[in-house]
Design a protein around this motif. Structure first.
Motif, short mmCIF file in Angstrom:
data_model
loop_
_atom_site.label_atom_id
_atom_site.label_comp_id
_atom_site.label_asym_id
_atom_site.label_seq_id
_atom_site.Cartn_x
_atom_site.Cartn_y
_atom_site.Cartn_z
N ILE A 1 69.32 38.70 -18.66
CA ILE A 1 69.84 38.72 -20.33
C ILE A 1 69.51 39.49 -21.07
CG2 ILE A 1 69.52 37.43 -22.86
CD1 ILE A 1 69.53 35.09 -21.05
N PHE A 2 67.89 40.29 -20.96
CA PHE A 2 68.09 41.52 -21.62
C PHE A 2 68.29 42.41 -20.98
CE2 PHE A 2 63.54 39.42 -23.16
CZ PHE A 2 64.09 39.79 -24.27
N ALA A 3 68.88 42.63 -19.70
CA ALA A 3 69.04 43.07 -19.09
C ALA A 3 70.85 44.05 -19.55
CB ALA A 3 69.39 43.60 -17.67
N GLU A 4 70.94 42.56 -19.77
CA GLU A 4 72.81 42.95 -20.14
C GLU A 4 72.71 42.93 -21.77
OE1 GLU A 4 74.21 38.54 -19.78
OE2 GLU A 4 74.73 38.82 -17.58
N ALA A 5 71.81 42.33 -22.45
CA ALA A 5 72.26 43.05 -23.95
C ALA A 5 71.56 44.64 -23.39
CB ALA A 5 70.84 43.01 -24.60
N TYR A 6 70.92 45.19 -22.39
CA TYR A 6 70.40 46.67 -22.83
C TYR A 6 71.56 47.07 -21.97
CZ TYR A 6 67.98 50.91 -21.94
OH TYR A 6 67.66 52.23 -21.94
N GLY A 7 72.28 46.66 -21.42
CA GLY A 7 73.69 47.45 -20.76
C GLY A 7 74.17 47.76 -22.04
N SER A 8 74.85 46.67 -22.82
CA SER A 8 76.03 46.09 -23.83
C SER A 8 75.61 47.49 -24.80
CB SER A 8 76.29 44.87 -24.28
OG SER A 8 76.16 43.81 -22.97
N ASP A 9 74.67 47.86 -25.33
CA ASP A 9 73.87 48.44 -26.41
C ASP A 9 72.89 48.96 -26.44
OD1 ASP A 9 73.97 49.60 -29.29
OD2 ASP A 9 74.87 47.98 -30.40
N ALA A 10 72.93 50.16 -25.94
CA ALA A 10 70.87 50.29 -25.39
C ALA A 10 69.93 50.27 -26.92
CB ALA A 10 71.26 51.25 -25.02
N GLU A 11 71.16 51.02 -27.36
CA GLU A 11 70.52 51.44 -28.81
C GLU A 11 69.65 50.00 -29.62
OE1 GLU A 11 70.38 54.44 -33.03
OE2 GLU A 11 72.97 54.16 -31.41
N PHE A 12 70.74 49.46 -29.66
CA PHE A 12 70.26 47.79 -31.08
C PHE A 12 69.34 47.46 -29.87
CE2 PHE A 12 70.35 43.71 -31.28
CZ PHE A 12 70.99 43.80 -32.37
N PHE A 13 69.62 46.94 -28.25
CA PHE A 13 67.98 46.95 -27.73
C PHE A 13 66.78 47.36 -27.79
CE2 PHE A 13 65.51 46.19 -24.11
CZ PHE A 13 65.71 44.78 -23.59
N ASP A 14 66.48 48.56 -28.17
CA ASP A 14 65.69 49.34 -28.59
C ASP A 14 65.41 49.02 -30.00
OD1 ASP A 14 65.21 50.80 -26.62
OD2 ASP A 14 66.58 52.84 -26.84
N PHE A 15 66.32 48.30 -30.85
CA PHE A 15 65.62 48.89 -31.93
C PHE A 15 64.97 47.31 -32.50
CE2 PHE A 15 67.52 45.56 -36.08
CZ PHE A 15 66.83 47.25 -36.79
N TYR A 16 65.86 46.43 -31.42
CA TYR A 16 65.24 44.88 -31.11
C TYR A 16 63.78 44.93 -30.56
CZ TYR A 16 64.58 40.44 -29.91
OH TYR A 16 64.09 39.32 -29.56
N ARG A 17 63.46 45.72 -29.79
CA ARG A 17 62.52 45.48 -28.91
C ARG A 17 61.69 46.29 -30.35
NH1 ARG A 17 62.38 45.24 -23.85
NH2 ARG A 17 59.86 45.56 -23.69
N SER A 18 61.59 47.26 -30.88
CA SER A 18 60.91 47.99 -31.96
C SER A 18 60.77 46.86 -32.88
CB SER A 18 61.57 48.95 -32.34
OG SER A 18 61.77 49.92 -31.61
N LEU A 19 61.66 45.84 -33.93
CA LEU A 19 61.64 44.88 -34.23
C LEU A 19 60.49 44.05 -34.18
CD1 LEU A 19 64.60 44.17 -36.71
CD2 LEU A 19 62.96 45.87 -37.16
#
Length: 291
Positions: A239-257
């Motif tokens: 799921i993380f891989a799919e999320a990262y592949g869909s929107d890398a910038e949003f994924f980075d934002f989520y991980r930062s939060l």
């Protein structure tokens, strides 16, 4: 007149002779006609019978079923234990001729003594082949039947039909009771100890089986838990891989939060970072200053 007396006397004598030549047998009796001690006639049916006066005599015997109570006797069982036995027999005179020849003038008194001896021998013979437990048990029908069968042929030789033999009482002699009780108690205690030992052994087997089953169940549950956990981790990674592949910038934002939340929780150790650290990249304003 004299002739009349003679005729009357002759009539009286004839009447006496006639009366003494008649005998009556009822339905409860059998009769023998004896002449000089020898049997010359048998009367087994009820009714009137005839005999020669003076020369012959009639002997009657009881045709009913008779009982004979025996004195207590002591027998030795097959296990060498002494047992006191009380018994009685029921019999009838089946053949009056054989009975007369066997007992002579002694009649029923002589027959009773002979029958006692026959029964005592048969009882000792039969009970000597079985254990004391069988003799003392309440189920003795087979033993009594066997005693009757053993004694019957000799009773037949007396002209008697042996109908039944019953054991009224079978007891241990008083001097043996205490030892017998002690032996019975010891046997029951030994049986109880054997049962307890078998029960403990069975309980140990059951506990061992239960422990083995628990170990197998726990092991299988842990194995299945590891499989499920591994599958869940794999699914999370996917799921993380799919999320990262869909929107890398949003994924980075989520991980930062997520990192901010864990870092800024109450009680966490203080951190010293430079203002231009990448850690605060999503906390900077549009002008580049951290809020």
């Amino acid at each position: 007149m004299r002739k009349a007396y003679v005729a009357l006397g002759a009539l009286v004598v004839a009447g006496v002779i006639a009366a003494s030549s008649i005998f009556i047998v009822d339905e409860r009796e059998k009769a023998l006609v004896l002449q000089f001690g020898q049997i010359v006639g048998v009367k087994e049916e009820p009714g009137i019978g005839f005999k020669i006066p003076v020369i012959q005599e009639v002997v009657k015997y009881d045709d009913r079923i008779l009982s004979r109570d025996m004195a207590a006797l002591e027998v030795i069982a097959s296990d060498s234990r002494r047992i006191e036995v009380d018994a009685f027999a029921r019999y009838r005179i089946a053949d009056v001729e054989d009975f007369r020849r066997a007992t002579g003038s002694g009649g029923e008194r002589q027959a009773s003594a002979r029958l006692d001896s026959i029964l005592r021998t048969a009882i000792r013979k039969v009970l000597g082949t079985v254990s004391s437990a069988e003799i003392l048990s309440s189920d003795r029908d087979a033993l009594m039947q066997l005693i009757r069968d053993v004694a019957a042929p000799e009773a037949d030789s007396l002209g008697l039909q042996l109908i039944d033999v019953r054991l009224k009482r079978t007891d241990l002699p008083p001097e043996n009771l205490e030892k017998t009780y002690e032996r019975m108690i010891a046997e029951r205690e030994r049986e109880a100890a054997d049962e307890i030992a078998r029960g403990n052994e069975a309980a140990q087997r059951i506990r061992a089986g239960a422990d083995r089953t628990v170990t197998e169940l726990v092991s299988d549950a842990q194995r299945q838990a590891e499989i499920i956990r591994g599958e869940a981790d794999a699914e999370r990674t996917r799921i993380f891989a799919e999320a990262y592949g869909s929107d890398a910038e949003f994924f980075d934002f989520y991980r930062s939060l997520q990192a901010y939340r864990r870092a800024l929780e109450s009680g966490n150790t203080s951190m010293v970072l430079t203002p231009d650290s990448d850690f605060f990249s999503y906390l900077e304003s549009a002008t580049g200053n951290a809020e």
